[in-house]
Design a protein around this motif. Structure first.
Motif, PDB file in Angstrom:
ATOM      1  N   LEU A  87       0.843  -1.251   0.072  1.00  0.00           N
ATOM      2  CA  LEU A  87       0.052   0.103  -0.025  1.00  0.00           C
ATOM      3  C   LEU A  87       0.832   1.289  -0.148  1.00  0.00           C
ATOM      4  CD1 LEU A  87      -2.869  -1.120   2.171  1.00  0.00           C
ATOM      5  CD2 LEU A  87      -2.846  -1.042  -0.087  1.00  0.00           C
ATOM      6  N   PRO A  88       1.983   1.444   0.860  1.00  0.00           N
ATOM      7  CA  PRO A  88       2.511   2.574   0.738  1.00  0.00           C
ATOM      8  C   PRO A  88       3.278   2.959  -0.549  1.00  0.00           C
ATOM      9  CG  PRO A  88       3.139   1.592   2.832  1.00  0.00           C
ATOM     10  CD  PRO A  88       2.314   0.543   1.893  1.00  0.00           C
ATOM     11  N   PRO A  89       3.906   1.939  -1.430  1.00  0.00           N
ATOM     12  CA  PRO A  89       4.502   2.164  -2.783  1.00  0.00           C
ATOM     13  C   PRO A  89       3.180   2.776  -3.674  1.00  0.00           C
ATOM     14  CG  PRO A  89       4.688  -0.015  -2.367  1.00  0.00           C
ATOM     15  CD  PRO A  89       4.195   0.586  -1.016  1.00  0.00           C
ATOM     16  N   THR A  90       2.137   1.848  -3.580  1.00  0.00           N
ATOM     17  CA  THR A  90       1.035   2.182  -4.449  1.00  0.00           C
ATOM     18  C   THR A  90       0.380   3.441  -4.263  1.00  0.00           C
ATOM     19  OG1 THR A  90       0.915  -0.310  -4.557  1.00  0.00           O
ATOM     20  CG2 THR A  90      -1.065   1.078  -5.581  1.00  0.00           C
ATOM     21  N   PHE A  91      -0.062   3.564  -3.042  1.00  0.00           N
ATOM     22  CA  PHE A  91      -0.906   4.685  -2.796  1.00  0.00           C
ATOM     23  C   PHE A  91      -0.377   6.040  -1.940  1.00  0.00           C
ATOM     24  CE2 PHE A  91      -3.527   1.034  -3.276  1.00  0.00           C
ATOM     25  CZ  PHE A  91      -4.149   1.168  -4.371  1.00  0.00           C
ATOM     26  N   GLY A  92       1.054   5.878  -1.631  1.00  0.00           N
ATOM     27  CA  GLY A  92       1.936   6.867  -1.069  1.00  0.00           C
ATOM     28  C   GLY A  92       1.316   6.985   0.532  1.00  0.00           C
ATOM     29  N   VAL A  93       0.651   6.125   1.137  1.00  0.00           N
ATOM     30  CA  VAL A  93       0.232   6.168   2.711  1.00  0.00           C
ATOM     31  C   VAL A  93       1.211   5.646   3.360  1.00  0.00           C
ATOM     32  CG1 VAL A  93      -2.199   5.758   2.012  1.00  0.00           C
ATOM     33  CG2 VAL A  93      -0.752   3.818   2.311  1.00  0.00           C
ATOM     34  N   PRO A  94       1.243   6.155   4.702  1.00  0.00           N
ATOM     35  CA  PRO A  94       2.302   5.817   5.689  1.00  0.00           C
ATOM     36  C   PRO A  94       2.385   4.318   5.864  1.00  0.00           C
ATOM     37  CG  PRO A  94       0.905   7.658   6.841  1.00  0.00           C
ATOM     38  CD  PRO A  94       0.363   7.231   5.480  1.00  0.00           C
ATOM     39  N   ARG A 226      -5.945   6.687 -11.720  1.00  0.00           N
ATOM     40  CA  ARG A 226      -4.388   6.647 -11.620  1.00  0.00           C
ATOM     41  C   ARG A 226      -4.012   6.660 -10.259  1.00  0.00           C
ATOM     42  NH1 ARG A 226      -3.652  10.547 -16.737  1.00  0.00           N
ATOM     43  NH2 ARG A 226      -4.333   9.155 -18.445  1.00  0.00           N
ATOM     44  N   MET A 227      -2.628   6.216  -9.929  1.00  0.00           N
ATOM     45  CA  MET A 227      -2.062   6.064  -8.601  1.00  0.00           C
ATOM     46  C   MET A 227      -1.155   7.252  -8.657  1.00  0.00           C
ATOM     47  SD  MET A 227      -0.731   2.076  -8.725  1.00  0.00           S
ATOM     48  CE  MET A 227       0.163   2.456 -10.201  1.00  0.00           C
ATOM     49  N   VAL A 228      -1.976   8.483  -8.206  1.00  0.00           N
ATOM     50  CA  VAL A 228      -1.150   9.709  -8.436  1.00  0.00           C
ATOM     51  C   VAL A 228      -0.599   9.996  -6.985  1.00  0.00           C
ATOM     52  CG1 VAL A 228      -2.910  10.574 -10.006  1.00  0.00           C
ATOM     53  CG2 VAL A 228      -3.476  10.821  -7.268  1.00  0.00           C
ATOM     54  N   ASN A 229      -0.634   9.222  -6.243  1.00  0.00           N
ATOM     55  CA  ASN A 229       0.064   9.364  -4.871  1.00  0.00           C
ATOM     56  C   ASN A 229       1.144   8.179  -4.881  1.00  0.00           C
ATOM     57  OD1 ASN A 229      -1.163  11.663  -3.182  1.00  0.00           O
ATOM     58  ND2 ASN A 229      -2.916  10.333  -3.843  1.00  0.00           N
ATOM     59  N   MET A 230       1.477   7.468  -5.900  1.00  0.00           N
ATOM     60  CA  MET A 230       2.402   6.422  -5.668  1.00  0.00           C
ATOM     61  C   MET A 230       4.089   6.757  -5.463  1.00  0.00           C
ATOM     62  SD  MET A 230       2.913   5.532  -9.823  1.00  0.00           S
ATOM     63  CE  MET A 230       3.839   6.731 -10.973  1.00  0.00           C
ATOM     64  N   GLN A 231       4.588   6.112  -4.630  1.00  0.00           N
ATOM     65  CA  GLN A 231       5.986   6.376  -4.342  1.00  0.00           C
ATOM     66  C   GLN A 231       7.027   6.406  -5.660  1.00  0.00           C
ATOM     67  OE1 GLN A 231       7.328   4.138  -1.139  1.00  0.00           O
ATOM     68  NE2 GLN A 231       5.905   5.213   0.313  1.00  0.00           N
ATOM     69  N   LEU A 232       7.920   7.297  -5.740  1.00  0.00           N
ATOM     70  CA  LEU A 232       8.725   7.113  -7.197  1.00  0.00           C
ATOM     71  C   LEU A 232       9.923   6.266  -6.587  1.00  0.00           C
ATOM     72  CD1 LEU A 232       8.319  10.988  -8.036  1.00  0.00           C
ATOM     73  CD2 LEU A 232       6.895   8.943  -8.544  1.00  0.00           C
ATOM     74  N   THR A 233       9.708   5.105  -6.646  1.00  0.00           N
ATOM     75  CA  THR A 233      10.863   4.297  -6.188  1.00  0.00           C
ATOM     76  C   THR A 233      11.985   3.528  -7.294  1.00  0.00           C
ATOM     77  OG1 THR A 233       9.462   2.439  -6.299  1.00  0.00           O
ATOM     78  CG2 THR A 233       9.606   3.644  -4.087  1.00  0.00           C
ATOM     79  N   ASN A 234      11.339   3.974  -8.601  1.00  0.00           N
ATOM     80  CA  ASN A 234      12.541   3.421  -9.691  1.00  0.00           C
ATOM     81  C   ASN A 234      12.002   4.350 -10.951  1.00  0.00           C
ATOM     82  OD1 ASN A 234      10.274   2.230 -10.969  1.00  0.00           O
ATOM     83  ND2 ASN A 234      10.386   0.550  -9.404  1.00  0.00           N
ATOM     84  N   LYS A 235      12.975   4.141 -11.796  1.00  0.00           N
ATOM     85  CA  LYS A 235      12.799   4.898 -13.177  1.00  0.00           C
ATOM     86  C   LYS A 235      11.309   4.705 -13.871  1.00  0.00           C
ATOM     87  CE  LYS A 235      17.736   5.185 -14.088  1.00  0.00           C
ATOM     88  NZ  LYS A 235      18.843   4.974 -15.205  1.00  0.00           N
ATOM     89  N   VAL A 238       9.076   6.770 -12.222  1.00  0.00           N
ATOM     90  CA  VAL A 238       9.125   8.342 -12.623  1.00  0.00           C
ATOM     91  C   VAL A 238       8.577   8.510 -13.981  1.00  0.00           C
ATOM     92  CG1 VAL A 238      10.613  10.025 -13.116  1.00  0.00           C
ATOM     93  CG2 VAL A 238      11.185   8.512 -10.868  1.00  0.00           C
ATOM     94  N   ASP A 239       8.829   7.490 -14.626  1.00  0.00           N
ATOM     95  CA  ASP A 239       8.171   7.806 -16.054  1.00  0.00           C
ATOM     96  C   ASP A 239       6.614   7.662 -16.158  1.00  0.00           C
ATOM     97  OD1 ASP A 239       8.720   7.650 -19.244  1.00  0.00           O
ATOM     98  OD2 ASP A 239       7.648   5.714 -19.009  1.00  0.00           O
ATOM     99  N   ARG A 240       6.260   6.636 -15.454  1.00  0.00           N
ATOM    100  CA  ARG A 240       4.743   6.298 -15.455  1.00  0.00           C
ATOM    101  C   ARG A 240       4.148   7.758 -14.981  1.00  0.00           C
ATOM    102  NH1 ARG A 240       2.606   1.894 -11.790  1.00  0.00           N
ATOM    103  NH2 ARG A 240       3.543   0.524 -13.547  1.00  0.00           N
ATOM    104  N   GLY A 241       4.819   8.333 -13.760  1.00  0.00           N
ATOM    105  CA  GLY A 241       4.257   9.645 -12.998  1.00  0.00           C
ATOM    106  C   GLY A 241       4.282  10.726 -14.291  1.00  0.00           C
ATOM    107  N   ALA A 242       5.286  10.995 -14.907  1.00  0.00           N
ATOM    108  CA  ALA A 242       5.572  11.904 -15.921  1.00  0.00           C
ATOM    109  C   ALA A 242       4.470  11.858 -16.833  1.00  0.00           C
ATOM    110  CB  ALA A 242       6.933  12.084 -16.270  1.00  0.00           C
TER     111      ALA A 242
END
Length: 275
Positions: A87-94, A226-235, A238-242
């Motif tokens: 859940l933290p990497p997917t949704f950016g929650v603690p 979209r998972m707009v709160n996902m953690q940017l843990t790899n390239k 980052v590409d998906r978020g951009a």
């Protein structure tokens, strides 16, 4: 060949519909396992009203700061820890918003810990370390519905005013009897008798996916689809978020990527650009 069932034992422990597995070809084995897996979707579908009822109550508590705790042993415990850790990497929650506890501790994630699930008081002791209160929810995950670690934890949690639920694959189980909001997905006997890492485990994973994905969406952790709160843990992420930002704001990729890296999430980048 169909084996006769012993009605005195639980569904998850009853004999497989198939016998002489070692004599089957690889094609027969995978075809028959697939045939059995088709029952999982139907069993989970029948449990949708129960899943809805528990999810709605959890959402209300989490909106006020409540947390969710999973209790399980063996495969069930591992599935709870897996769901919580995703859940933290997917949704950016603690990482303390949904917590998975497994009988035997972290060691039990990789190897069996003898008799760890037999202590009915252990789970409550572990829950108290997190200073649980009435806004929190405890969900027991037990395919058989008979695991003392899970049942004891649920009983103590309920007595202390916490919301309680469970996910089980046996009808009329002990864990369902002590839970306020039980979820029962009756998938039937396993292809390999008693191996609940198969259909029961699949059903539990499907239900956990439904619960936490629904909860996260209703808590505002998704925009559109979209998972707009996902953690940017790899390239890749980052590409998906951009690209999400580029599609949403209709701006060039490089500008979108710069915004993302500056603000740390898709949501924050979009909000800052529009603000």
């Amino acid at each position: 060949m169909t084996s006769k069932k012993n009605k005195s034992i639980s569904v998850t422990e009853s004999s497989s519909h198939f016998d002489n597995l070692e004599k089957m070809t690889v094609e027969e084995l995978i075809t028959n396992i697939n045939q059995e897996d088709a029952n999982v979707h139907r069993a989970v579908q029948k449990a949708l009203p129960q899943i809805k009822e528990l999810a709605e109550r959890i959402i209300k508590r989490m909106e006020q700061g409540g947390r969710v705790f999973y209790l399980g042993a063996g495969t069930s415990g591992r599935l709870g820890v897996l769901d919580a850790s995703e859940l933290p990497p997917t949704f950016g929650v603690p990482d303390n918003m949904v917590i998975g506890l497994i009988a035997g501790g972290d060691r039990a994630l990789r190897q069996a810990v003898e008799a760890a699930e037999d202590d009915a008081n252990k789970a409550w002791g572990e829950l108290k370390e997190y200073k649980v209160d009435e806004l929190d929810t405890v969900i027991g995950i037990a395919a058989s519905g008979t695991t003392p670690y899970v049942i004891g934890g649920i009983e103590h949690a309920r007595k202390n005013g916490l919301l309680t639920g469970c996910i089980t694959c046996n009808p009329d189980s002990k864990v369902a009897a002590v839970s306020e909001f039980p979820i029962e997905a009756i998938v039937g006997p396993e292809f390999v008798t008693g191996s609940t890492r198969l259909k029961a485990g699949t059903a539990q994973k499907m239900i956990l996916n439904m619960l936490t994905t629904t909860i996260m969406i209703k808590l505002g952790r998704v925009k559109g689809n979209r998972m707009v709160n996902m953690q940017l843990t790899n390239k890749k992420l980052v590409d998906r978020g951009a690209r999400m930002i580029m599609d949403e704001l209709k701006i060039p990729y490089e500008q979108s990527r710069d915004l993302l890296l500056k603000y740390g999430s898709v949501k924050k980048a979009i909000d800052a650009y529009n603000g």
